[in-house]
Scaffold this motif. Structure first.
Motif, short mmCIF file in Angstrom:
data_model
loop_
_atom_site.label_atom_id
_atom_site.label_comp_id
_atom_site.label_asym_id
_atom_site.label_seq_id
_atom_site.Cartn_x
_atom_site.Cartn_y
_atom_site.Cartn_z
N PHE A 106 -10.09 1.87 3.94
CA PHE A 106 -10.02 3.19 4.17
C PHE A 106 -11.37 3.66 3.40
N GLU B 56 0.78 -1.09 0.08
CA GLU B 56 0.00 -0.05 0.07
C GLU B 56 1.10 1.17 0.00
N PRO C 48 -3.92 0.84 -4.26
CA PRO C 48 -3.89 0.45 -2.87
C PRO C 48 -3.18 1.48 -2.05
N PHE C 49 -4.27 2.66 -1.74
CA PHE C 49 -3.72 3.80 -0.89
C PHE C 49 -4.27 4.20 0.06
N THR C 50 -4.02 4.86 1.11
CA THR C 50 -4.67 5.03 2.39
C THR C 50 -4.19 6.30 2.77
N TRP D 283 -5.45 0.04 3.52
CA TRP D 283 -6.23 0.39 2.25
C TRP D 283 -7.43 0.13 1.91
N HIS D 284 -7.95 -1.22 2.22
CA HIS D 284 -9.09 -2.01 1.78
C HIS D 284 -9.96 -1.69 2.76
N ILE E 77 0.90 4.89 1.76
CA ILE E 77 0.23 5.74 3.12
C ILE E 77 0.62 7.25 2.63
N GLU F 49 -7.95 11.82 -5.09
CA GLU F 49 -8.03 10.83 -4.12
C GLU F 49 -9.45 10.06 -5.02
N TYR G 6 -9.23 5.76 -5.98
CA TYR G 6 -10.16 5.13 -5.23
C TYR G 6 -11.02 4.36 -6.22
#
Length: 557
Positions: free
Chosen positions: A370, A326, A348-350, A367-368, A328, A339, A343
């Motif tokens: 978020f 991910e 895979p970001f948070t 991320w999953h 971050i 953003e 999404y």
């Protein structure tokens, strides 16, 4: 109190990960295993002991991210001294101030920075060391540092006649409630606050990283955010070193071109970054693809859009090395358009949230889990509440307490008292709301902080204070426009009139000179691109503070 002792985490890690790669300087030959780092730490401990350094003595470090920066930091905390990391972009006056204010006795610095410092102004320093090879650059009269360093290998052999082995790694016993780090939120005299972070604050962040498996033994990370900042330091360095991760230190300005090449070569397992880096990648890599006419047409067809988003996601993942679990993102607000797009394509970001005073983490969600527009969930070792002066208000100030919250500001009881509520909550100065599941939604910063392109915090008030001291500047306001700093200035027209200087050409010449002088005394990332004259005095609150929000539209012109 966090159960795991902060210093013992590293004693255990160096023993367990002895043969694994630890720190590598990107693009250079300098590389160390955990065992080699432990031996370098042992050498520095012998030096500290020779100089009779005591627990609680301060050791400052300033320079680009490199392996020796990390070794100096580790040697300091595992000896029981207090580390004072300083951003390398601070100008010499700020560095002098921080070194003196913190009462540092040793300084580790890059040679280029040392050239611009004045040793006679660093009155408390006993010795200065180079971050390129640990040689002594300066020692106070009466010190025997140089003589000792000449025989350091012999001293090591005498202390460890069988050679330095993993069972020889034994660090000081220091409880987590002791201050181990002074992190200065700003370098400007009069504004600087040394955040006192304890072993417990640091252990809170590191054990959270271990517990959630952000990093594991044998993983790789690319450290490109400044290690003198709490964010990059906590995860790219401290968590990584505690679990046996291989840290590659970029040591260069993280432009998209340099970063992409480094990501491709290092293939990191986790990416810690700030919004601007991701936004630049979006602009350079993604936008050219999705703005093509044929692509816009294809994306409008329901069956095709999923496949195309999958291809775009793969292209983006590959561009960042292809192996990370991910990304971050933290440090500032994310561009909503970016953003939303990330999404939509299931990238895979948070987005997390924190502050130096919490070393730094307050909220995070994998991320999953978020939720878009949030900044993650409040950590299980932290609590948050929303303080509203008006109960009917939708948002209020985010206030926090818990394991990560600092001990206070060094030698500044007034500022410490001001930042804590009477019942012990830390005022973050950020505005937001909290949902029933503990997700934080930040809606604005009452602190007015600006994040530079390379991840440094910019406090406009500090630049304004300096600008207001320059000729014919009555008041000023620093704003951000197209990722650059612009100064709005209300000139002292009365003084100009009295000297017969109130003509456009004179005013331009004066302000050009002011701009040049201002940029010579601020940090590199605080430089102002232009001074724009404002025709009237700025509107103010009853307390005579400028109503900054009224001038946001000027920033977007």
């Amino acid at each position: 109190m966090i159960q795991e002792n902060f210093i013992k985490l590293y004693e255990q890690s160096f023993r367990e990960n002895w043969d694994l790669p630890c720190y590598t300087d990107y693009g250079e030959d300098e590389s160390y295993t955990y065992g080699q780092v432990a031996q370098e730490i042992a050498k520095l401990h012998l030096l500290f002991k020779h100089c009779s350094l005591r627990r609680g003595d301060k050791i400052a470090i300033i320079g680009k991210n490199n392996a020796r920066w990390c070794i100096a930091y580790m040697a300091t905390i595992t000896y029981g001294a207090i580390v004072v990391p300083i951003l390398q972009d601070f100008n010499p006056n700020d560095v002098h101030h921080i070194v003196n204010h913190s009462e540092s006795v040793f300084l580790f610095t890059s040679d280029s920075i040392w050239e611009h410092l004045e040793e006679e102004r660093l009155t408390g320093l006993r010795a200065v060391f180079s971050l390129s090879d640990f040689r002594c650059l300066h020692q106070r009269d009466g010190e025997t540092v140089n003589r000792f360093l000449k025989h350091l290998d012999e001293e090591l052999h005498e202390a460890y006649p069988k050679g330095f082995r993993r069972e020889d790694v034994e660090y000081t016993t220091l409880s987590n409630d002791k201050v181990m780090l002074l992190n200065y939120t700003s370098g400007t005299t009069g504004f600087s606050k040394g955040v006192m972070l304890t072993g417990n604050n640091l252990a809170g962040n590191v054990t959270f990283g271990i517990r959630t498996e952000l990093l594991k033994k044998g993983d790789k990370v690319l450290s490109f955010l400044p290690l003198a900042h709490a964010y990059g330091c906590a995860f790219d360095f401290l968590t990584a070193t505690a679990v046996g991760t291989h840290v590659t230190l970029l040591g260069k300005v993280p432009s998209p071109k340099i970063l992409m090449k480094a990501f491709e070569e290092v293939k990191p397992n986790l990416i810690i970054t700030v919004p601007l880096v991701i936004e630049k990648i979006y602009k350079n890599v993604i936008q050219p693809i999705i703005n093509k006419k044929t692509m816009k047409w294809a994306l409008s067809i329901p069956l095709l859009d999923g496949q195309i988003y999958g291809q775009i996601r793969k292209k983006l993942v590959d561009a960042l090395g292809g192996r990370f679990k991910e990304v971050i993102i933290g440090g500032a607000a994310m561009n909503p358009e970016v953003e939303e797009f990330f999404y939509r394509i299931k990238f895979p970001f948070t987005i997390g949230y924190g502050m130096t005073e919490c070393a730094p983490l307050i909220s995070y969600a994998p991320w999953h889990e978020f939720i878009p527009t949030s900044s993650g969930r409040v950590l299980d070792i932290m609590e948050a509440r929303i303080y509203k002066e008006n109960p009917e208000a939708e948002i209020g100030e985010i206030q926090v307490r818990g394991e990560n919250v600092m001990a206070g500001y060094y030698k500044n009881p007034e500022a410490t008292k001001e930042v804590f509520t009477e019942d012990g909550w830390l005022r973050t100065g950020d505005l937001g709301k909290l949902d029933n599941n503990g997700n934080l939604y930040i809606r604005g910063r009452s602190k007015t902080m600006i994040l530079s392109s390379s991840g440094q915090n910019i406090f406009p008030e500090e630049i304004e204070a300096r600008l207001n001291n320059l000729p014919f500047v009555l008041e000023s306001l620093i704003i951000e426009r197209n990722k650059k700093l612009v100064a709005l200035v209300y000139a002292d027209y009365e003084a100009l009139d009295s000297l017969g200087l109130n003509q456009p050409e004179n005013l331009k010449a004066i302000m050009d000179e002011n701009l040049k002088n201002l940029n010579s005394i601020v940090a590199g990332y605080e430089k102002v691109s232009q001074i724009q004259l404002y025709p009237t005095e700025f509107e103010k609150t009853p307390k005579r503070s400028i109503k900054r929000y009224l001038y946001n539209s000027i920033a977007e012109d």
